[in-house]
Design an enzyme around this catalytic site. Sequence first.
Site, PDB file in Angstrom:
ATOM      1  N   SER A  15     -21.604 -21.996 -42.597  1.00 24.91           N
ATOM      2  CA  SER A  15     -22.236 -23.287 -42.863  1.00 24.91           C
ATOM      3  C   SER A  15     -23.756 -23.112 -42.810  1.00 24.91           C
ATOM      4  O   SER A  15     -24.271 -21.997 -42.880  1.00 24.91           O
ATOM      5  CB  SER A  15     -21.786 -24.309 -41.815  1.00 24.91           C
ATOM      6  OG  SER A  15     -22.220 -23.899 -40.528  1.00 24.91           O
ATOM      7  N   GLY A  16     -24.473 -24.230 -42.660  1.00 26.91           N
ATOM      8  CA  GLY A  16     -25.927 -24.146 -42.587  1.00 26.91           C
ATOM      9  C   GLY A  16     -26.411 -23.303 -41.432  1.00 26.91           C
ATOM     10  O   GLY A  16     -27.355 -22.505 -41.571  1.00 26.91           O
ATOM     11  N   HIS A  17     -25.782 -23.466 -40.263  1.00 23.92           N
ATOM     12  CA  HIS A  17     -26.164 -22.650 -39.108  1.00 23.92           C
ATOM     13  C   HIS A  17     -25.925 -21.175 -39.395  1.00 23.92           C
ATOM     14  O   HIS A  17     -26.734 -20.316 -39.042  1.00 23.92           O
ATOM     15  CB  HIS A  17     -25.388 -23.114 -37.884  1.00 23.92           C
ATOM     16  CG  HIS A  17     -25.755 -22.412 -36.615  1.00 23.92           C
ATOM     17  ND1 HIS A  17     -27.061 -22.182 -36.235  1.00 23.92           N
ATOM     18  CD2 HIS A  17     -24.978 -21.880 -35.627  1.00 23.92           C
ATOM     19  CE1 HIS A  17     -27.074 -21.538 -35.069  1.00 23.92           C
ATOM     20  NE2 HIS A  17     -25.819 -21.350 -34.688  1.00 23.92           N
ATOM     21  N   ASP A  37     -14.648 -17.773 -41.871  1.00 22.77           N
ATOM     22  CA  ASP A  37     -14.668 -19.225 -41.692  1.00 22.77           C
ATOM     23  C   ASP A  37     -13.247 -19.757 -41.847  1.00 22.77           C
ATOM     24  O   ASP A  37     -12.489 -19.291 -42.710  1.00 22.77           O
ATOM     25  CB  ASP A  37     -15.588 -19.894 -42.717  1.00 22.77           C
ATOM     26  CG  ASP A  37     -15.969 -21.308 -42.313  1.00 22.77           C
ATOM     27  OD1 ASP A  37     -17.132 -21.514 -41.911  1.00 22.77           O
ATOM     28  OD2 ASP A  37     -15.108 -22.213 -42.394  1.00 22.77           O
ATOM     29  N   ASP A  38     -12.894 -20.730 -41.013  1.00 21.53           N
ATOM     30  CA  ASP A  38     -11.539 -21.281 -41.059  1.00 21.53           C
ATOM     31  C   ASP A  38     -11.322 -22.236 -42.224  1.00 21.53           C
ATOM     32  O   ASP A  38     -10.182 -22.616 -42.498  1.00 21.53           O
ATOM     33  CB  ASP A  38     -11.209 -21.976 -39.734  1.00 21.53           C
ATOM     34  CG  ASP A  38     -11.036 -20.979 -38.601  1.00 21.53           C
ATOM     35  OD1 ASP A  38     -10.756 -19.799 -38.888  1.00 21.53           O
ATOM     36  OD2 ASP A  38     -11.194 -21.375 -37.436  1.00 21.53           O
ATOM     37  N   GLY A  69     -21.933 -24.644 -34.314  1.00 23.78           N
ATOM     38  CA  GLY A  69     -22.656 -25.534 -33.420  1.00 23.78           C
ATOM     39  C   GLY A  69     -21.821 -26.066 -32.283  1.00 23.78           C
ATOM     40  O   GLY A  69     -22.342 -26.358 -31.207  1.00 23.78           O
ATOM     41  N   HIS A 134     -41.619 -21.898 -18.046  1.00 22.94           N
ATOM     42  CA  HIS A 134     -41.429 -20.923 -16.982  1.00 22.94           C
ATOM     43  C   HIS A 134     -40.343 -21.307 -15.982  1.00 22.94           C
ATOM     44  O   HIS A 134     -40.115 -22.477 -15.692  1.00 22.94           O
ATOM     45  CB  HIS A 134     -42.751 -20.726 -16.225  1.00 22.94           C
ATOM     46  CG  HIS A 134     -43.200 -21.981 -15.512  1.00 22.94           C
ATOM     47  ND1 HIS A 134     -42.821 -22.283 -14.230  1.00 22.94           N
ATOM     48  CD2 HIS A 134     -43.981 -23.008 -15.923  1.00 22.94           C
ATOM     49  CE1 HIS A 134     -43.342 -23.431 -13.855  1.00 22.94           C
ATOM     50  NE2 HIS A 134     -44.061 -23.902 -14.872  1.00 22.94           N
ATOM     51  N   HIS A 143     -27.022 -25.701 -26.202  1.00 20.93           N
ATOM     52  CA  HIS A 143     -27.732 -25.832 -27.474  1.00 20.93           C
ATOM     53  C   HIS A 143     -29.003 -26.633 -27.221  1.00 20.93           C
ATOM     54  O   HIS A 143     -28.937 -27.804 -26.851  1.00 20.93           O
ATOM     55  CB  HIS A 143     -26.863 -26.538 -28.510  1.00 20.93           C
ATOM     56  CG  HIS A 143     -27.482 -26.609 -29.872  1.00 20.93           C
ATOM     57  ND1 HIS A 143     -26.763 -26.965 -30.987  1.00 20.93           N
ATOM     58  CD2 HIS A 143     -28.740 -26.377 -30.323  1.00 20.93           C
ATOM     59  CE1 HIS A 143     -27.557 -26.943 -32.049  1.00 20.93           C
ATOM     60  NE2 HIS A 143     -28.762 -26.601 -31.655  1.00 20.93           N
TER      61      HIS A 143
END
Length: 205
Positions: A15-17, A37-38, A69, A134, A143
């Site tokens: 996909s896009g990701h 990909d499924d 994602g 930090h 994510h």
Amino acid sequence: MNNPDNRKLIIIGASGHGKVVEDIAKLNGYKDIVFLDDDLEIKCCAGRPVTGDSSMIKRQDGEVFVAIGNTEIRRKIMEDNPDKTFPVLIHPDAIVADDVVIGEGTVVMAGAIINPCVKIGKGCIINTSSSVDHDCVIGDYVHIAVGAHICGTVDVGDSCWIGAGATVSNNIEICPDAIIGAGATVVKDIKKSGTYVGVPAMMID
């Protein structure tokens, strides 16, 4: 970083990701890249073949990157395949301090900044132009979305989603499985999983 020129990378998720991960993989020197990909109707991604569904991982040689994602899907695929190598992919335009520790299967995208004394877990997405300051500890399968900012000394629990443009103030603890909505500002500890939105962020479910 080891030279991956002669190694194969199997990207799960066409996909896009997946396209972004493929681009970062190329910039890291990978040349032999295929997708799984499924959705069997998808035949190619980023000009590369989709050679089957995710069940084929066990039958293919090569390193694996889960470009999906959904946190729980990433977790399941990685945990179901402990014998596979899941590389860390860092875009050359990201800024990562020398002492940062990053777990397997994590991607750091273009423009991201990770400052000193940060620990990031496995299977994370540190998305475009986000920042982690930090002394933060970012759990597994987190994510941090596009343009989100995590201030110093923040502890983000496993499987959290920090939405696009969200800000987490200094010295905050966020429990596992919390969702911080796009543009939200977290100014106090989040102790219960759920969805938090607004300025300051408040739980809505």
